[in-house]
Design a protein around this motif. Structure first.
Motif, short mmCIF file in Angstrom:
data_model
loop_
_atom_site.label_atom_id
_atom_site.label_comp_id
_atom_site.label_asym_id
_atom_site.label_seq_id
_atom_site.Cartn_x
_atom_site.Cartn_y
_atom_site.Cartn_z
N PRO A 207 0.79 -1.23 0.00
CA PRO A 207 0.00 0.00 0.00
C PRO A 207 0.82 1.28 0.00
O PRO A 207 0.25 2.38 -0.07
CB PRO A 207 -0.82 -0.12 1.29
CG PRO A 207 -0.06 -1.03 2.16
CD PRO A 207 0.72 -1.95 1.28
N TYR A 208 2.15 1.17 0.04
CA TYR A 208 2.97 2.35 0.28
C TYR A 208 3.26 3.16 -0.98
O TYR A 208 3.36 4.39 -0.91
CB TYR A 208 4.28 1.94 0.97
CG TYR A 208 4.03 1.18 2.23
CD1 TYR A 208 3.61 1.84 3.39
CD2 TYR A 208 4.13 -0.21 2.27
CE1 TYR A 208 3.34 1.13 4.55
CE2 TYR A 208 3.87 -0.92 3.43
CZ TYR A 208 3.46 -0.25 4.56
OH TYR A 208 3.17 -0.94 5.71
N ARG A 209 3.41 2.49 -2.13
CA ARG A 209 3.74 3.21 -3.35
C ARG A 209 2.67 4.24 -3.68
O ARG A 209 2.96 5.42 -3.88
CB ARG A 209 3.89 2.23 -4.52
CG ARG A 209 5.21 1.48 -4.60
CD ARG A 209 6.29 2.28 -5.30
NE ARG A 209 5.96 2.63 -6.66
CZ ARG A 209 6.34 1.96 -7.73
NH1 ARG A 209 7.05 0.85 -7.61
NH2 ARG A 209 6.04 2.39 -8.95
N HIS A 210 1.40 3.80 -3.76
CA HIS A 210 0.35 4.76 -4.16
C HIS A 210 0.01 5.72 -3.03
O HIS A 210 -0.38 6.85 -3.27
CB HIS A 210 -0.90 4.03 -4.67
CG HIS A 210 -1.44 2.96 -3.80
ND1 HIS A 210 -0.86 1.72 -3.69
CD2 HIS A 210 -2.53 2.92 -2.99
CE1 HIS A 210 -1.56 0.96 -2.87
NE2 HIS A 210 -2.58 1.67 -2.42
N GLU A 211 0.20 5.29 -1.77
CA GLU A 211 -0.07 6.19 -0.65
C GLU A 211 0.92 7.34 -0.63
O GLU A 211 0.58 8.47 -0.24
CB GLU A 211 0.01 5.42 0.67
CG GLU A 211 -0.67 6.08 1.84
CD GLU A 211 -2.19 6.12 1.74
OE1 GLU A 211 -2.81 6.81 2.55
OE2 GLU A 211 -2.76 5.47 0.82
N GLY A 212 2.13 7.08 -1.10
CA GLY A 212 3.15 8.11 -1.12
C GLY A 212 2.93 9.19 -2.15
O GLY A 212 3.63 10.22 -2.14
N LEU A 213 1.95 9.00 -3.04
CA LEU A 213 1.70 9.99 -4.09
C LEU A 213 0.60 10.98 -3.73
O LEU A 213 0.41 11.98 -4.43
CB LEU A 213 1.35 9.27 -5.40
CG LEU A 213 2.48 8.40 -5.95
CD1 LEU A 213 2.07 7.77 -7.27
CD2 LEU A 213 3.76 9.19 -6.14
N LYS A 214 -0.12 10.75 -2.64
CA LYS A 214 -1.16 11.70 -2.22
C LYS A 214 -0.62 13.12 -2.01
O LYS A 214 -1.29 14.09 -2.37
CB LYS A 214 -1.81 11.24 -0.91
CG LYS A 214 -2.54 9.94 -0.96
CD LYS A 214 -3.28 9.68 0.35
CE LYS A 214 -2.43 9.81 1.57
NZ LYS A 214 -3.17 9.51 2.82
N PRO A 215 0.60 13.27 -1.44
CA PRO A 215 1.08 14.64 -1.19
C PRO A 215 1.24 15.50 -2.43
O PRO A 215 1.34 16.72 -2.31
CB PRO A 215 2.43 14.41 -0.49
CG PRO A 215 2.26 13.09 0.21
CD PRO A 215 1.46 12.27 -0.76
N GLU A 240 -0.87 4.45 -10.41
CA GLU A 240 -0.71 4.88 -9.02
C GLU A 240 -0.80 6.39 -8.86
O GLU A 240 -1.31 6.88 -7.84
CB GLU A 240 0.61 4.36 -8.45
CG GLU A 240 1.83 4.81 -9.23
CD GLU A 240 3.11 4.14 -8.75
OE1 GLU A 240 3.16 3.74 -7.58
OE2 GLU A 240 4.05 4.04 -9.55
N THR A 241 -0.32 7.16 -9.84
CA THR A 241 -0.37 8.62 -9.71
C THR A 241 -1.80 9.12 -9.67
O THR A 241 -2.18 9.93 -8.82
CB THR A 241 0.41 9.29 -10.85
OG1 THR A 241 1.77 8.84 -10.84
CG2 THR A 241 0.39 10.80 -10.68
N VAL A 242 -2.63 8.64 -10.60
CA VAL A 242 -4.03 9.06 -10.63
C VAL A 242 -4.76 8.60 -9.37
O VAL A 242 -5.55 9.36 -8.77
CB VAL A 242 -4.71 8.52 -11.91
CG1 VAL A 242 -6.22 8.64 -11.81
CG2 VAL A 242 -4.22 9.28 -13.13
N ALA A 243 -4.50 7.37 -8.93
CA ALA A 243 -5.15 6.87 -7.72
C ALA A 243 -4.74 7.69 -6.50
O ALA A 243 -5.57 8.02 -5.65
CB ALA A 243 -4.78 5.40 -7.51
N GLY A 244 -3.46 8.06 -6.42
CA GLY A 244 -2.99 8.87 -5.31
C GLY A 244 -3.56 10.27 -5.33
O GLY A 244 -3.96 10.82 -4.29
N LEU A 245 -3.62 10.87 -6.51
CA LEU A 245 -4.21 12.22 -6.64
C LEU A 245 -5.66 12.23 -6.18
O LEU A 245 -6.10 13.14 -5.47
CB LEU A 245 -4.12 12.69 -8.09
CG LEU A 245 -2.75 13.15 -8.59
CD1 LEU A 245 -2.75 13.23 -10.11
CD2 LEU A 245 -2.37 14.50 -7.99
#
Length: 393
Positions: A207-215, A240-245
Motif C-alpha cells: 500500500p505504500y507506493r500509491h499512498e506516497g503519491l497523495k502529497p 498509481e499517480t491518478v489513484a494517489g491524486l
C-alpha cells in the motif's frame, strides 16, 4: 498525531491492524489501502503554513520516512500553454525535482521505510526503469539491497543509475511483461537461495507506493493558496499517480481544507492504453495485447492499478485520452520551447492529451488545468531530439 487506522483490502474488504507492515492482503492476495479516521485529524491552513517538507502532513500517512528531500516540488505557471489551450491558467507540477528525477521517489521513500521496519533485506521489483532507479537509490539510503528486473529496452540512464546505486540488475530481453515474468519466476527461488527477505517495491505490491503519491495533491493545492484546480491531466502507466491524486483530493475535501475535487484525466499513448480503453468502454481494464510505444515508462500492458485508476477518473467526472507517439513527442518539445521546461515524454503524453481534450471541449475558458510532469526530461531527451531531426528541425 496520526489518524492511521490500518489497511483494508480493496478486493475482499478484510481489515488489518495498524501495527502490521503490510504488502498484499494475506487472506486473498488483493491490494491493500491505508485507512484513516478523518474525525481525529485537526489540520488547518495555518498549521500547514508552519510546516515544511514533502511529508509534513504526517496525520495522513501510515509511516513517515526520513527520505532524502523528495516532495515539495514546484508548481510552475505556463502562460503560453494556457493561451494555446484557451483556458484561464495552466500549471505544471514538476516532479523532476525529486532526488532521482521522477515521481516514483515519493512512493519508494515509504516502501524503503516500511521494508526497514519489517526487517527485510532487499527491495525487489520488475520495472520499466524509473521506479527501479528509485528503488535502488532508496534501498542504498536505508542500508538495504535491491534486486531490479528491467527490460532491455529501458533507457540507458535508468539502467546505469541502478548499477551506480549498487542495485543487482537483471536485464531481461524484451518489454516490461518479460521483466515481470522473470521477477515472478525468481521471487520464490532467489530469496531462499541468497538467504534474503525480499520486500516488494513494485506498484500496488504494497500500500505504500500509491499512498506516497497523495502529497502531490496536498502540495499543489497549498501552492494555489487552497484553490483547487478544475482539472488535472496526468500520464498513466500502472495507475498509481491518478489513484494517489484522487485519494488526496477526497481527503482534503473531507477535511474541509478545500471545497470540492478536480476532474482527473488519464493520458496514455495510443499504442498502450488499457486504462483509457476501460474508461471509454465503461468496463474493467483488460490486458493490452501488443504494447508498442516510444514511452517506455508507460508501456504497461496489464497495469497493477488499472481498476483503481479507472474508478478514480470516473468518480472525478474526468475522462481518458489516448495520444499518438508523434504528437506526444511534439508536445514535449513544445513545452520545452514555449515554457523552457524539460519534461519527460510521459508528460508529453499528458500535454498532448490536454490539447486533444481542449479540442473535445473538455475545458472551460476560465479553467485552471494542472499537468503532471512525472520525470526529468533528460532521461529520454534523445527520443524527442530524434523526432525534431526527423522533422528537419
Amino acid at each position: 498525531m496520526s489518524s492511521f487506522e490500518g489497511f483494508r483490502c480493496t478486493d475482499c474488504g478484510t481489515t488489518h491492524a495498524t501495527n502490521e507492515v503490510a504488502t498484499r492482503c494475506p487472506k486473498c492476495g488483493g491490494t491493500l489501502d491505508a485507512t484513516y479516521d478523518h474525525g481525529a485529524v485537526d489540520l488547518t491552513r495555518e498549521t500547514l503554513a508552519d510546516r515544511s517538507g514533502g511529508w509534513k502532513i504526517e496525520e495522513l500517512l501510515p509511516i513517515v520516512p526520513e527520505g532524502m528531500g523528495e516532495g515539495a516540488t514546484p508548481l510552475i505557471d505556463a502562460p503560453r500553454l494556457a493561451d494555446e489551450l484557451g483556458v484561464g491558467r495552466v500549471l505544471i507540477k514538476n516532479e523532476a525535482h525529486n532526488p532521482t528525477g521522477s515521481v516514483t521517489d515519493r512512493g519508494q521513500a515509504l516502501v524503503a521505510a516500511a521494508a526497514a521496519a519489517a526487517d527485510a533485506d532487499t527491495l525487489a521489483l520488475p520495472t520499466t526503469g524509473d521506479d527501479g532507479q528509485s528503488a535502488a537509490a532508496y534501498a542504498a539510503r536505508a542500508g538495504l539491497l535491491s534486486r531490479v528486473f528491467v527490460p532491455s529496452r529501458a533507457n540507458f540512464i535508468n539502467k546505469a543509475m541502478i548499477n551506480v546505486h549498487g542495485g543487482d540488475m537483471r536485464v531481461v530481453e524484451g518489454r516490461f511483461g518479460d521483466a515481470r515474468e522473470a521477477y515472478e519466476t525468481e521471487r520464490e527461488e532467489l530469496p531462499a537461495a541468497e538467504n534474503e527477505e525480499w520486500f516488494p517495491a513494485g506498484a500496488f505490491d504494497s500500500p505504500y507506493r500509491h499512498e506516497g503519491l497523495k502529497p502531490i495533491y496536498y502540495e499543489l493545492v497549498e501552492q494555489m493558496d487552497f484553490e483547487r484546480p478544475d482539472a488535472i491531466v496526468a500520464p498513466v502507466g500502472h495507475g498509481e499517480t491518478v489513484a494517489g491524486l484522487w485519494k488526496g483530493a477526497r481527503e482534503f475535501d473531507d477535511l474541509g481544507l478545500v471545497d470540492g475535487t478536480p476532474r482527473l484525466y488519464a493520458a496514455q499513448p495510443d499504442g498502450c492504453a488499457p486504462i483509457v480503453d476501460a474508461i471509454e468502454a465503461d468496463t474493467d481494464p483488460e490486458p493490452w495485447d501488443v504494447p508498442d510505444t516510444v514511452v517506455g515508462s508507460l508501456e504497461i500492458p496489464d497495469p497493477e492499478g488499472g481498476l483503481p485508476a479507472v474508478e478514480a477518473v470516473r468518480a472525478s467526472g474526468g475522462a481518458g485520452v489516448a495520444v499518438d507517439d508523434q504528437d506526444l513527442l511534439d508536445s514535449a518539445a513544445t513545452v520545452a520551447q514555449h515554457e523552457g521546461l524539460e519534461i519527460s515524454v510521459a508528460c508529453g503524453t499528458a500535454a498532448a492529451g490536454a490539447w486533444e481534450l481542449m479540442e473535445d471541449d473538455a475545458f472551460n475558458a476560465d479553467d485552471t488545468v494542472v499537468i503532471v510532469n512525472t520525470a526529468t526530461g533528460n532521461k529520454d531527451a534523445d527520443i524527442v531530439r530524434s523526432r525534431l531531426m526527423g522533422r528537419g528541425l
